[in-house]
Scaffold this active site. Structure first.
Site, short mmCIF file in Angstrom:
data_model
loop_
_atom_site.label_atom_id
_atom_site.label_comp_id
_atom_site.label_asym_id
_atom_site.label_seq_id
_atom_site.Cartn_x
_atom_site.Cartn_y
_atom_site.Cartn_z
CD GLU A 15 -8.90 -7.94 5.25
OE1 GLU A 15 -7.89 -7.22 5.35
OE2 GLU A 15 -9.29 -8.40 4.16
CG ASP A 16 -10.39 -3.83 3.89
OD1 ASP A 16 -11.18 -4.64 3.36
OD2 ASP A 16 -9.55 -3.18 3.24
#
Length: 900
Positions: free
Chosen positions: A813-814
């Site tokens: 997700e980062d």
């Protein structure tokens, strides 16, 4: 001898006598000492028994009888009196102890009341100070602070509306009733049911179904026609069956006037004609539509009303969604063919056309024969050509065959019709659509053509417009364009296709956004994610870790004891300019003119329009200059006051979470902490949460997903978000320095742990690298600041395929957020301090310690590149370290300046 014996004998007799006398004396003494007391005791006892109980002299007596004597009675009375007094004193003592306890309770209550009153007084002072400060700011700016506007709705009956001189002279100011669309109306749109008018049954079923699906998903559609600002009627496309021929112009005109809310002239109506093929019916050509606007793909010059009617894109994907993974990548920039064209020109009797088409054919054939560049020119279709309008170049082959040629083409020629009266045609729109879809840069020959939404989209950034008389210079022009410009145009074309043309929903939203923007009504706020709070018990006041709070002589700023200061909302609802319109329609994915804008300032990161962003040479420390000491006391940036919100994602690590929350105690400029509880299991009932003096909101999630980290929670009331893991270990001075840096680079990710991507030559793929390096392209969002604007884009605008992969791998997700921000801003993130890791010592191992973690991140990067079509991440060697905090310079000699 006799005398001596006699002496002995005489001497021995007296000795015996003396011994006898001693024995007798001892016996008598023993008798007297032992038996005499016994005899006396017996005698006395006998006397008491003989005299009766009332006349006892020596025996035991009742206690009261001892008081018969006068002096004894006085002593007894004294004793009884003292006993009663002692009892009374004990009762009074107990009563006084109870009174003392009650007074102590009242004292404690009074102390608490005094403390509460002091807090209320301090809060009132802060509120007064904040109000005075806000008043001064508003007076200085001469700009009122706007709240969410009240919605004003039109009257049921329209007032008199003066008619224009002719229907062909219709413009917005003459044919559109602005009274039905106040600025605060919210732009309600009423869509007619296709079954409510006669020709609705003849519409193409696929078009009707796609249109109905798009209507359901729109935030502007209303069921109440009395309050509607705009009335939308789907007039086409008519299916091709012989029994479904379009009505005649006179019949259609009568049927339009019979619509329920036509109101004589059809003002505020929009007639939408969506075509699915290159040859579309233009059955509105000879129909008088009154004051109703027309949106379709084909227009003749005498039919098109500039600034009122709308050229729309064809509905190529009626129901199916485009597969982004099948779209070719945007690199390499140069492809097999420099430019291609496939089409066939038909001769139409009785129609005058310029001779430029013949010159075009000759010139392009000459370029092909020169072999200077590899081009593909086909002016005769190998199989049956698609039907087309007169003087228009017909499409060749099937759509799949045309796309295969365009995938290997750097440029795709779109030759406008030879008839100058045909200003827009569905055939040219289909060519434009297919070229943008696969990344071939369209080259439109013919400056008289009207491209879709030409009054709002700046097509020059994605399309090359060349007048037909310059056909001889076309080859030179295309060869002179640099690779950087080619990639920029291709990327912009991909954005236009994804945002405005790719699906039926995007087409419908674009049509509504075009009307709404033209009449200057702001978009509805984009929805925020409602935060369902999990109740929790606050424990004792949290202490401050000495290792985190020991900042030496650094002044990090005030701890916010005043009410939380949220970022101002709705500042630019009605103040956007024409320049903003062009920026929003041409730059940022998900502009606020097409999509609903964010409740926070709807600025566009691609244009560096964030509040506080600035350029130029200016002093540090809030404009006051000075040494590092003054720099410490100033927050920095161009916003006078601001706070940030900590968003912390956690999953079943309660002890680690509590420790992380305690470390936030005393952190300056902190607005609140939002804990995203990602576990389906609620927190333990006996769990005591630390009291850090600020609200801690525990948010319940529907499912365990790392995407929940970037949901635009309505509990987040600040523009600045500090995304932090529950095991992150950062000092307060590091956090504050990162916040200062972010305030001067609001459109970028600012954080601590840097990472970078690398190209694997052997496997021809991208790799994720976490090695220590002076170069980086990503900043992990486990400890990073970013603008809440990106939370909206990540959750609602970014392709769903990326979020699905994050859920599948429970990872990346980062990386996805870094891809998104770099794609929008075309800027790398900013790393602060030399810190490379931020995990707390002794915490349980996270998912990142698994060996498969890095393999999944390699796959994520390559997948994201396929979705975006190129690698948006940018390298940087720039890092920001805290130097001015330590610098001590004289006030009167040197000032610190900085280039931004």
């Amino acid at each position: 001898m006799q005398r001596g014996a006699g002496i002995v004998g005489n001497g021995g007799q007296p000795w015996v006598l003396r011994r006898v006398r001693l024995t007798w004396l001892s016996f008598m003494l023993f008798f007297i000492l032992v038996f005499f007391p016994l005899i006396a005791h017996y005698y006395l006892t006998t006397i008491d028994e003989a005299g009766g109980p009332d006349k006892r002299i020596f025996g035991p007596r009742p206690g009261g009888e001892l008081c018969e004597a006068k002096h004894v009675q006085d002593l007894c009375r004294i004793r009884e009196s003292v006993s009663e007094e002692l009892l009374q004193l004990e009762a009074k003592r107990q009563e006084l102890n109870g009174e003392i306890a009650r007074l102590n309770l009242r004292i404690e209550a009074c102390k608490r009341s005094i403390d509460s009153a002091k807090q209320d007084l301090l809060q009132l002072k802060n509120v007064i100070s904040q109000t005075e400060h806000s008043y001064k700011e508003l007076m200085a700016q001469n700009q009122p602070k706007l709240s969410l506007p009240v919605r004003l709705l039109p009257d049921k009956d329209d007032p008199g509306f003066p008619p224009p001189k002719s229907a062909q002279s219709c413009r917005l100011h003459t044919c559109f009733d602005y009274a039905r669309c106040p600025l605060t109306s919210g732009f309600p749109v009423y869509v007619y049911d296709t079954g409510s008018y006669p020709w609705g049954e003849k519409l193409d079923p696929l078009v009707k179904q796609a249109f109905a699906s798009s209507v359901k998903s729109s935030v502007y559609v209303t069921d109440n026609p009395n309050i509607a600002c705009l009335y939308v009627v789907l007039v086409g496309e008519i299916q091709e069956a012989p029994s479904s021929s379009p009505p005649s112009p006179s019949d259609l005109e009568k049927q339009l006037k019979a619509l329920s809310y036509w109101r004589m002239d059809g003002h505020n109506h929009l007639l939408v004609h969506l075509s699915r093929k290159s040859l579309t019916q233009n059955f509105l050509y000879n129909v008088s539509t009154g004051r109703a606007a027309v949106a379709q793909s084909t227009f003749f010059e005498q039919q098109y009303r500039e600034g009122f009617d709308m050229v729309v894109s064809p509905l190529v994907h009626a129901l199916s969604e485009p597969n982004f993974l099948e779209v070719p990548p945007q690199v390499p920039v140069k492809r097999k063919y420099l430019f291609t064209f496939q089409g066939e020109k038909r001769k139409w009797k009785g129609i005058h056309q310029a001779d430029y088409d013949d010159r075009i054919i000759g010139t392009l054939k000459a370029v092909q024969d020169s072999h200077l560049d590899q081009v593909l020119m086909e002016f005769t279709c190998k199989n049956q050509a698609k039907p087309s309008l007169p003087t228009e170049w017909a499409l060749c082959g099937e759509r799949e065959d045309r796309l295969e040629v365009l995938k290997v083409s750097t440029f795709a020629l779109v030759i406008s019709p030879g008839d100058g009266q045909l200003v827009a045609s569905a055939g040219c729109s289909v060519r434009l659509f297919e070229a943008l879809e696969v990344g071939a840069i369209p080259v439109v020959l013919g400056d008289h053509s009207k491209l879709p939404y030409n009054h709002l989209i700046r097509w020059s950034e994605a399309v090359i417009m060349v007048p037909k008389p310059r056909i001889t210079e076309l080859h030179f022009l295309l060869r002179s364009i640099s690779d950087n410009d080619l990639l920029s145009m291709r990327r912009q074309g991909r954005f236009l296709w994804e945002t405005y043309f790719s699906t039926s929903e995007s087409i419908f939203n674009t049509i509504l956004a075009s009307v709404r923007t033209s009449i200057q009504i702001p978009a509805a706020p984009i929805r925020e994610e409602p935060a369902q709070e999990i109740p929790h018990k606050a424990g004792k006041l949290a202490g401050t870790d000495a290792n985190l709070a020991d900042n030496g002589d650094l002044d990090l700023g005030p701890v916010e004891v005043e009410p939380p200061y949220a970022s101002p909302r709705f500042l630019r609802n009605f103040t956007y300019t024409a320049a903003d319109v062009y920026r929003t329609w041409n730059r940022a994915p998900g502009p606020f003119h097409l999509f609903p804008h964010t409740p926070l300032d709807p600025v566009l990161p691609s244009e560096a329009k964030f509040l506080g962003s600035g350029t130029g040479f200016r002093p540090i420390g809030g404009g006051s200059g000075g040494s590092g000491k003054e720099f410490q006391a100033a927050l920095g940036g161009n916003v006078p006051r601001e706070q940030f919100t900590v968003v912390m994602l956690t999953y079943e690590r309660e002890e680690v979470l509590m420790n992380s929350l305690e470390r936030l105690n005393g952190l300056p400029y902190l607005n609140k902490v939002v804990v995203v509880w990602n576990s389906p299991k609620p927190p333990s009932d006996d769990l005591l949460w630390p009291d850090i003096g600020l609200p801690i909101m525990v948010v319940r999630t529907e499912k365990n997903s790392l995407n929940n980290r970037f949901l635009p929670w309505d509990a987040v009331e600040t523009e600045a978000i500090l995304s932090i893991d529950d095991d992150a270990h950062l000092r307060h001075d590091e956090i504050m320095f990162g916040f200062r840096v972010w305030r001067e680079a609001r459109d970028r990710i600012v954080g601590f742990p840097g990472r970078f991507h690398a190209w694997d030559v052997n496997h021809q793929s991208w790799l994720y690298n976490s090695n220590y390096s002076c170069e980086l392209s990503m900043v992990l969002t486990g400890a990073a600041f970013f603008h809440k604007y990106y939370a909206y884009l990540y959750s609602y605008v970014m392709p769903q395929a990326i979020r699905d992969m994050v859920d599948e791998y429970i990872n990346c997700e980062d990386i996805a957020m870094n891809f998104l921000v770099s794609h929008i801003t075309r800027k790398p993130p900013i790393k602060v301090t030399s810190r490379w890791t931020f995990r707390c010592p002794g915490c349980p191992q996270a998912l990142s310690h698994d060996d498969s973690h890095f393999h999944e991140r390699h796959k994520c990067i390559n997948f994201f590149v396929k979705v975006y079509g190129y690698m948006p991440l940018l390298y940087t060697q720039f890092r920001v370290d805290s130097v001015l905090f330590k610098t001590r310079l004289p006030h009167d000699k040197t000032k610190c300046f900085k280039f931004i």
